[in-house]
Each structure stands twice: as C-alpha cells, then as structure tokens.
Design an enzyme around this catalytic site. Structure first.
Site, PDB file in Angstrom:
ATOM      1  N   TYR A 180       0.870  -1.183   0.000  1.00  0.00           N
ATOM      2  CA  TYR A 180       0.000   0.000   0.000  1.00  0.00           C
ATOM      3  C   TYR A 180       0.909   1.236   0.000  1.00  0.00           C
ATOM      4  O   TYR A 180       2.048   1.167   0.461  1.00  0.00           O
ATOM      5  CB  TYR A 180      -0.893  -0.066   1.258  1.00  0.00           C
ATOM      6  CG  TYR A 180      -1.948   1.002   1.319  1.00  0.00           C
ATOM      7  CD1 TYR A 180      -3.076   0.928   0.497  1.00  0.00           C
ATOM      8  CD2 TYR A 180      -1.813   2.091   2.179  1.00  0.00           C
ATOM      9  CE1 TYR A 180      -4.033   1.922   0.544  1.00  0.00           C
ATOM     10  CE2 TYR A 180      -2.772   3.086   2.227  1.00  0.00           C
ATOM     11  CZ  TYR A 180      -3.882   2.993   1.400  1.00  0.00           C
ATOM     12  OH  TYR A 180      -4.828   3.984   1.438  1.00  0.00           O
ATOM     13  N   ASN A 182       1.591   3.701   1.759  1.00  0.00           N
ATOM     14  CA  ASN A 182       2.307   4.225   2.935  1.00  0.00           C
ATOM     15  C   ASN A 182       3.426   3.302   3.405  1.00  0.00           C
ATOM     16  O   ASN A 182       4.093   3.582   4.392  1.00  0.00           O
ATOM     17  CB  ASN A 182       1.336   4.507   4.094  1.00  0.00           C
ATOM     18  CG  ASN A 182       0.716   3.240   4.667  1.00  0.00           C
ATOM     19  OD1 ASN A 182       0.767   2.186   4.059  1.00  0.00           O
ATOM     20  ND2 ASN A 182       0.129   3.358   5.849  1.00  0.00           N
ATOM     21  N   LYS A 183       3.659   2.179   2.716  1.00  0.00           N
ATOM     22  CA  LYS A 183       4.682   1.231   3.168  1.00  0.00           C
ATOM     23  C   LYS A 183       6.057   1.621   2.629  1.00  0.00           C
ATOM     24  O   LYS A 183       6.176   2.525   1.810  1.00  0.00           O
ATOM     25  CB  LYS A 183       4.326  -0.180   2.717  1.00  0.00           C
ATOM     26  CG  LYS A 183       2.879  -0.586   2.934  1.00  0.00           C
ATOM     27  CD  LYS A 183       2.562  -1.032   4.341  1.00  0.00           C
ATOM     28  CE  LYS A 183       1.129  -1.535   4.415  1.00  0.00           C
ATOM     29  NZ  LYS A 183       0.681  -1.894   5.746  1.00  0.00           N
ATOM     30  N   GLN A 184       7.072   0.871   3.054  1.00  0.00           N
ATOM     31  CA  GLN A 184       8.456   1.191   2.641  1.00  0.00           C
ATOM     32  C   GLN A 184       8.600   1.203   1.123  1.00  0.00           C
ATOM     33  O   GLN A 184       9.331   2.024   0.577  1.00  0.00           O
ATOM     34  CB  GLN A 184       9.443   0.188   3.248  1.00  0.00           C
ATOM     35  CG  GLN A 184       9.733   0.428   4.717  1.00  0.00           C
ATOM     36  CD  GLN A 184       8.772  -0.281   5.642  1.00  0.00           C
ATOM     37  OE1 GLN A 184       7.662  -0.642   5.264  1.00  0.00           O
ATOM     38  NE2 GLN A 184       9.196  -0.466   6.877  1.00  0.00           N
TER      39      GLN A 184
END
Ligand SMILES: *Cc1c(COP(=O)(O)O)cnc(C)c1O
Length: 388
Positions: A180, A182-184
């Site tokens: 998603y 907002n992940k790394q």
C-alpha cells in the site's frame, strides 16, 4: 509555509514511470515477466527461496493461512496491537484469533504470554512487527518450533528491517509484505508472500490463481490445457504487470528509500528526545529498522482525550497525524463477536490511547520536519498549561 504535510507520501520516480510504460507498450498486462522479476527481487532480498506476488498484504496473509490448512475450530495466537487486517485474516479462514497482551517497550506480543497461550487447538502464531519493530521475532520462532506449529510473520510494516542480522519476513514458515502507498515500497495495491517451503508456495500460487495447478516449468501460461482445470477452491489475488513494474523499480531503489527514511527518523529523534512528555520508539540495539512510520507516545498519565485533542490541533495546522493503532479487540465487530471489553489486554489498551503518528516519508525536507516538531511542541506546551 502552508502546504499540508501529509502523514505519508510514496516516493515514485522516473524509473517507475519508465517500467510502467514498457509494460503498457508490451501488451502483456497480467501474468508476465514483471511479476516474476518482482518475486525474485523480494525473495532474494529477504533470503527466501520463493516469492509469491499477490494483490495485497491482506490477501497474502489469507492465502498463507489457507495454504497451511487452518480453518474452523483452529486457534491462531496474535496481537491486539496492529492494523486490523492481521487479525481479520484469521476470521476469513473461519479460525479464532487468540490475542495476547504486548510488551510495553517493543509493542509486540509478550513472548511469555505467547508461550502460555499455546493450547491443543493452536494451529499457528501470527506475529506482526508492530509499527515496524522486529523485537522478539526470534523468540516467537523458537516457541513455534518447540510446539511444532508454524510461525506466520506479518511483515507488512518491516520490509528491509533486520533483527539480529536476519531479514524480517524470514523468521517464520512464511512472511508477508504489503505494498500500500504508505509502506516502505509501494505498488499502489499489492503484496508478497515469501517462504522456503516449496509446497506452501505452490499452494499459494494455486490459491491466488483460481485454484489452478501450477503450469509446467518453462511453459507458456496462457496456452495450457490446464487453464480451465481447478484443483481447489481458489481466488483471484493476482498482481498485475503494471503494479509489479512499479514494485521492480522500487526494489531496485530499496536501499536508497530505506536510507532516506532512516535519516528522517533520526532527525525526529534528535529534535524530540528532550521532550519529557513523549516516549520515543524503543528500538533494540540488535535491530536495524527500515522505518514504517514515526509514532510517538504520550507519557503515562496523559489521557486519550488529550492525545485526540493534540491530533486535532495538528491537523488544523495542516500537519497530518493519526492514532495508530486502536486496539483490534475493541473494534465494534470484535466486541460483538467475542464480547471483549476494556481491560481485556490492559497494556495494549494503555498504549493505544497515547500513541500519535506524525508525518513520515523519505522525501520529507528538513523544513517540514522542523515545522512538524515546532507545531507538536506548541501543542504540548498548551496542553501542559491547561493541565497545571
Ligand atoms: C498494511 C498492513 C497489512 C495489509 O496490507 P494491505 O496491502 O493494505 O492489504 C497487514 N498487516 C499490517 C500489520 C499492515 O500494516
């Protein structure tokens, strides 16, 4: 400065754009070479032999539990302090989540409580690197081995994080990442299962693809007679080639993306460590984080109302802020299903009330970090005045 500073923002560059265009122009939009390349990049990074790309982190966890044969009547030990998907997947397969309270430093499950929660119906431990913190993953792996049950690692917040020299995602029978935005790293929507177990990998590949048998090695996927032969009840959890192309470009840049996140986290820590009202993330010296979020906690004695009022004020000043994570067992439908009330998991509940996620992404400028810190300090000073 009156641009809003969001909670998170993906870092997408020309490499991603170019690879997506290549896929569009190739005419092959699903089940092609990008997915395979993405799978091998993630698997190699984590040190696992198999990578299975799926359409989300949630789907990845779901397929792993199905692939392990977990279902009605089975129990899975997990944490109440996480994003809700990590417990929902246990319900999706018809099993029962058995929550255990957390350790107040790492915010991950207390290993002693995990050990005592193992019973005759326990079929797996589903551990999460909460807020990206990998502490105790080795302890959970040892408990799982002792009881001969699988450890499933929800590493959706920990791609690239190391614990005692070991990559997150590689501690259990299978690890799962989510992509998603907002992940790394992101693929828009997407996820990846990693494992060293070829049978589990084959089951997950079949489950993601409508229950089809695996195509013979080297064969062309679409032209096979097996296309309409379905061995089991499957799903469509495939990742498309466009998303995989974004993932390939992101994986090639992973070290730089992580370095940028580490530098923003360091800058926050340096600027906030003198505030006695705040508990900063507690990172074990044997861990190296890739940093999913930057979440601070108000000190003991601060109330949920004060925390919520700080979040509201930050938002009024165009600073993104959120209450990561409310306790899963107190979500309305978990209360309805299992009758949970306040007090069931007191440590997790006390932590949940006081956590506060600040804007966090690799491209944050020094100015933006400074503005967030200055605004937060103003809110803390105001709250202090109204408390005296
Ligand atoms: C993000 C996340 C997931 C779900 O990933 P999606 O790709 O959004 O489905 C699962 N577990 C945890 C702990 C997460 O943070």
């Amino acid at each position: 400065m009156h641009e809003e500073i969001p909670l998170s923002r993906p870092d997408i560059g020309p490499e991603e754009e170019e690879l997506v265009l290549d896929v569009l122009r190739s005419g092959r939009l699903s089940m092609g070479p990008m997915v395979e390349e993405f799978e091998s990049l993630v698997a190699r990074r984590v040190g696992c032999s198999e990578g299975v790309a799926v359409s989300s982190g949630t789907d990845g966890l779901h397929l792993v539990l199905r692939g392990l044969g977990i279902g009605p009547g089975d129990e899975v030990i997990t944490t109440p302090f996480s994003f809700i998907a990590s417990a929902n997947v246990i319900l999706h397969v018809g099993a029962t989540p058995v929550f255990v309270d957390i350790d107040p430093a790492s915010l991950n499950m207390d290993p002693d409580r995990v050990e005592s929660a193992v019973g005759p119906r326990t079929k797996a431990i589903l551990a999460v690197e909460a807020l990206g913190n990998p502490t105790h993953m080795d302890a959970y792996a040892a408990i799982a081995a002792r009881h001969e049950i699988p450890l499933v690692e929800d590493s959706c917040e920990a791609l690239g994080t190391l614990h005692r020299g070991r990559q997150c995602g590689s501690f259990g029978r299978a690890g799962v990442f989510g992509f998603y935005p907002n992940k790394q790293i992101t693929t828009g929507e997407g996820g990846m299962i990693v494992t060293d177990d070829p049978r589990l990998a084959a089951a997950c590949r079949s489950l993601r693809n409508q229950g089809r048998a695996a195509p013979p090695a080297g064969g062309s996927v679409a032209g096979l007679g097996s296309w309409l032969s379905h061995e089991r009840l499957g799903y469509n959890c495939r990742l498309d080639e466009l998303s995989a192309a974004v993932g390939v470009a992101q994986m090639r840049r992973l070290d730089d993306l992580i370095a940028a996140r580490q530098s923003v986290a360091k800058s926050y820590v340096t600027r906030l460590m003198h505030r006695r009202e705040l508990v900063l993330p507690t990172i074990d010296s044997r861990s190296e984080l890739s940093w999913f979020v930057f979440v601070v906690r108000l000190a003991a004695g601060w109330s949920r109302e004060e925390r919520d009022s700080i979040i509201q004020s930050l938002r009024r000043h165009d600073v993104g802020a959120a209450d990561y994570f409310p306790c899963i067992h107190l979500q309305p439908f978990y209360r309805d299903l299992f009758g949970y009330r306040e007090g069931a998991f007191p440590i997790a509940e006390s932590v949940c009330q006081r956590t506060l996620a600040l804007p966090f992404f690799g491209q944050m400028t020094d100015r933006e970090i400074g503005f967030v810190v200055q605004t937060l300090e103003l809110m803390l000073d105001r709250q202090n005045l109204s408390r005296d």
